[in-house]
Scaffold this motif. Structure first.
Motif, mmCIF file in Angstrom:
data_model
loop_
_atom_site.group_PDB
_atom_site.id
_atom_site.type_symbol
_atom_site.label_atom_id
_atom_site.label_comp_id
_atom_site.label_asym_id
_atom_site.label_seq_id
_atom_site.Cartn_x
_atom_site.Cartn_y
_atom_site.Cartn_z
ATOM 1 N N MET A 6 -99.462 -31.421 36.414
ATOM 2 C CA MET A 6 -99.271 -32.014 35.109
ATOM 3 C C MET A 6 -98.236 -31.177 34.372
ATOM 4 O O MET A 6 -98.354 -29.969 34.286
ATOM 5 N N GLU A 7 -97.242 -31.867 33.853
ATOM 6 C CA GLU A 7 -96.169 -31.158 33.162
ATOM 7 C C GLU A 7 -96.616 -30.651 31.808
ATOM 8 O O GLU A 7 -97.442 -31.254 31.142
ATOM 9 N N ARG A 8 -95.993 -29.561 31.413
ATOM 10 C CA ARG A 8 -96.268 -28.982 30.102
ATOM 11 C C ARG A 8 -95.544 -29.787 29.044
ATOM 12 O O ARG A 8 -94.381 -30.114 29.182
ATOM 13 N N ARG A 9 -96.214 -30.119 27.986
ATOM 14 C CA ARG A 9 -95.602 -30.928 26.937
ATOM 15 C C ARG A 9 -94.977 -30.050 25.871
ATOM 16 O O ARG A 9 -95.271 -28.876 25.755
ATOM 17 N N GLN A 10 -94.118 -30.680 25.115
ATOM 18 C CA GLN A 10 -93.437 -29.989 24.031
ATOM 19 C C GLN A 10 -94.370 -29.890 22.833
ATOM 20 O O GLN A 10 -95.024 -30.848 22.454
ATOM 21 N N ARG A 11 -94.443 -28.710 22.232
ATOM 22 C CA ARG A 11 -95.281 -28.498 21.056
ATOM 23 C C ARG A 11 -94.482 -28.709 19.790
ATOM 24 O O ARG A 11 -93.269 -28.668 19.791
ATOM 25 N N GLY A 12 -95.214 -28.864 18.697
ATOM 26 C CA GLY A 12 -94.559 -28.897 17.395
ATOM 27 C C GLY A 12 -94.409 -30.289 16.840
ATOM 28 O O GLY A 12 -94.865 -31.263 17.413
ATOM 29 N N VAL A 13 -93.745 -30.349 15.704
ATOM 30 C CA VAL A 13 -93.545 -31.619 15.006
ATOM 31 C C VAL A 13 -92.460 -32.395 15.735
ATOM 32 O O VAL A 13 -91.408 -31.873 16.060
ATOM 33 N N SER A 14 -92.733 -33.665 16.011
ATOM 34 C CA SER A 14 -91.819 -34.513 16.761
ATOM 35 C C SER A 14 -91.880 -35.921 16.190
ATOM 36 O O SER A 14 -92.671 -36.206 15.296
ATOM 37 N N ALA A 15 -91.055 -36.809 16.736
ATOM 38 C CA ALA A 15 -90.953 -38.168 16.206
ATOM 39 C C ALA A 15 -92.302 -38.895 16.226
ATOM 40 O O ALA A 15 -92.687 -39.529 15.240
ATOM 41 N N VAL B 264 -111.295 -34.672 39.899
ATOM 42 C CA VAL B 264 -112.449 -34.447 40.764
ATOM 43 C C VAL B 264 -112.383 -33.026 41.321
ATOM 44 O O VAL B 264 -113.383 -32.307 41.344
ATOM 45 N N ASN B 265 -111.204 -32.622 41.738
ATOM 46 C CA ASN B 265 -111.042 -31.290 42.312
ATOM 47 C C ASN B 265 -111.467 -30.201 41.328
ATOM 48 O O ASN B 265 -112.234 -29.298 41.678
ATOM 49 N N GLU B 266 -110.982 -30.288 40.101
ATOM 50 C CA GLU B 266 -111.274 -29.244 39.114
ATOM 51 C C GLU B 266 -112.715 -29.315 38.599
ATOM 52 O O GLU B 266 -113.382 -28.295 38.480
ATOM 53 N N ALA B 267 -113.169 -30.503 38.245
ATOM 54 C CA ALA B 267 -114.489 -30.625 37.617
ATOM 55 C C ALA B 267 -115.631 -30.538 38.628
ATOM 56 O O ALA B 267 -116.606 -29.825 38.397
ATOM 57 N N VAL B 268 -115.506 -31.253 39.733
ATOM 58 C CA VAL B 268 -116.613 -31.313 40.689
ATOM 59 C C VAL B 268 -116.556 -30.153 41.684
ATOM 60 O O VAL B 268 -117.505 -29.377 41.790
ATOM 61 N N HIS B 269 -115.446 -30.027 42.390
ATOM 62 C CA HIS B 269 -115.369 -29.015 43.442
ATOM 63 C C HIS B 269 -115.331 -27.595 42.885
ATOM 64 O O HIS B 269 -115.963 -26.700 43.434
ATOM 65 N N ARG B 270 -114.605 -27.396 41.807
ATOM 66 C CA ARG B 270 -114.526 -26.059 41.212
ATOM 67 C C ARG B 270 -115.532 -25.856 40.081
ATOM 68 O O ARG B 270 -115.562 -24.812 39.459
ATOM 69 N N LYS B 271 -116.309 -26.893 39.813
ATOM 70 C CA LYS B 271 -117.381 -26.855 38.803
ATOM 71 C C LYS B 271 -116.878 -26.424 37.416
ATOM 72 O O LYS B 271 -117.548 -25.718 36.686
ATOM 73 N N ASN B 272 -115.713 -26.906 37.071
ATOM 74 C CA ASN B 272 -115.110 -26.621 35.778
ATOM 75 C C ASN B 272 -115.441 -27.786 34.830
ATOM 76 O O ASN B 272 -114.579 -28.569 34.455
ATOM 77 N N TRP B 273 -116.707 -27.877 34.458
ATOM 78 C CA TRP B 273 -117.225 -29.023 33.700
ATOM 79 C C TRP B 273 -116.732 -29.073 32.256
ATOM 80 O O TRP B 273 -116.812 -30.115 31.617
ATOM 81 N N GLN B 274 -116.220 -27.970 31.729
ATOM 82 C CA GLN B 274 -115.714 -27.987 30.349
ATOM 83 C C GLN B 274 -114.559 -28.976 30.193
ATOM 84 O O GLN B 274 -114.280 -29.441 29.094
ATOM 85 N N ARG B 275 -113.911 -29.319 31.289
ATOM 86 C CA ARG B 275 -112.822 -30.295 31.234
ATOM 87 C C ARG B 275 -113.303 -31.660 30.761
ATOM 88 O O ARG B 275 -112.530 -32.423 30.191
ATOM 89 N N LEU B 276 -114.571 -31.976 30.998
ATOM 90 C CA LEU B 276 -115.127 -33.240 30.477
ATOM 91 C C LEU B 276 -115.031 -33.294 28.956
ATOM 92 O O LEU B 276 -114.868 -34.356 28.373
ATOM 93 N N ASN C 121 -105.763 -36.208 41.195
ATOM 94 C CA ASN C 121 -105.263 -36.883 39.993
ATOM 95 C C ASN C 121 -105.898 -36.263 38.761
ATOM 96 O O ASN C 121 -107.112 -36.109 38.688
ATOM 97 N N CYS C 122 -105.075 -35.918 37.792
ATOM 98 C CA CYS C 122 -105.551 -35.204 36.623
ATOM 99 C C CYS C 122 -105.192 -35.998 35.367
ATOM 100 O O CYS C 122 -104.054 -36.428 35.214
ATOM 101 N N ALA C 123 -106.153 -36.209 34.483
ATOM 102 C CA ALA C 123 -105.937 -37.061 33.312
ATOM 103 C C ALA C 123 -106.317 -36.346 32.017
ATOM 104 O O ALA C 123 -107.240 -35.539 31.990
ATOM 105 N N VAL C 124 -105.581 -36.675 30.960
ATOM 106 C CA VAL C 124 -105.909 -36.229 29.610
ATOM 107 C C VAL C 124 -105.756 -37.419 28.678
ATOM 108 O O VAL C 124 -105.121 -38.408 29.012
ATOM 109 N N GLY C 125 -106.340 -37.312 27.505
ATOM 110 C CA GLY C 125 -106.134 -38.327 26.477
ATOM 111 C C GLY C 125 -107.388 -39.105 26.127
ATOM 112 O O GLY C 125 -108.405 -39.032 26.805
#
Length: 189
Positions: free
Chosen positions: A1-10, A56-68, A138-142
């Motif tokens: 996942m690409e890093r997004r630009q921070r700050g005030v934008s359009a 699935v890889n991060e949350a289930v296999h690595r048990k990184n549930w805070q991502r939920l 597959n990694c999702a945000v939003g």
């Protein structure tokens, strides 16, 4: 996942303009809180997107549930934030007034976690059915999944309306499903 630009934008400026046009006094408290939280985390992310996105890889296999909890409130870029929060603004105004703030806050909290669980189950099913382990990555945000669920709920509480999807009048009962297909065709990522 690409890093997004921070700050005030359009996208962010347009979002703030739209909120000012509605008027803070006209936005119910939970809806306003969700808007503020999402804007705050866009400007001050807790971690890089690659460390909050849900897979699935991060949350289930690595048990990184805070991502939920983190993934729904982080956005890939300013336009992702804009479209999601404009949708939240209108759905929140309609639903929070109808359901009242406490119940609406509960729904937002439950949907925020439940949508992530459904996402992971669907990704696991794709791994099994298609025998393709890449779906685990597959990694999702939003907030889009929560907004889709709110749209279904809004259609339930306000039946018989007609929505416009790409200029075509469609019964609101089916519009959320048509919009889902259209969004996938326009922006498959």
């Amino acid at each position: 996942m690409e890093r997004r630009q921070r700050g005030v934008s359009a996208g962010l400026l347009l979002l703030l303009y739209q909120i000012s046009q509605v008027g803070l006094q006209n936005i119910p408290s939970v809806t306003l809180g969700v808007l503020v939280l999402n804007i705050f985390l866009f400007l001050n992310p807790l971690r890089p997107l690659s460390e909050v996105c849900l897979s699935v890889n991060e949350a289930v296999h690595r048990k990184n549930w805070q991502r939920l909890l983190l993934a729904p409130f982080h956005h890939a870029d300013d336009w992702h934030l804009y479209y999601n929060m404009i949708s939240m603004l209108w759905k929140g105004i309609m639903l929070e007034r109808k359901l009242k703030s406490v119940w609406f806050a509960y729904i937002i909290a439950v949907f925020s976690v439940l949508i992530g669980v459904v996402y992971m189950v669907l990704e696991l099913l794709l791994v099994i059915i298609l025998d393709d382990p890449s779906y685990e990555m597959n990694c999702a945000v939003g907030f889009s999944g929560v907004l889709f669920a709110l749209k279904v709920l809004n259609n339930h509480y306000n039946p018989g309306r007609v929505s416009s999807v790409l200029g075509l009048p469609i019964s609101s009962k089916y519009a959320c499903w048509v919009e889902l297909v259209v969004i996938h065709l326009i922006s498959p990522g």
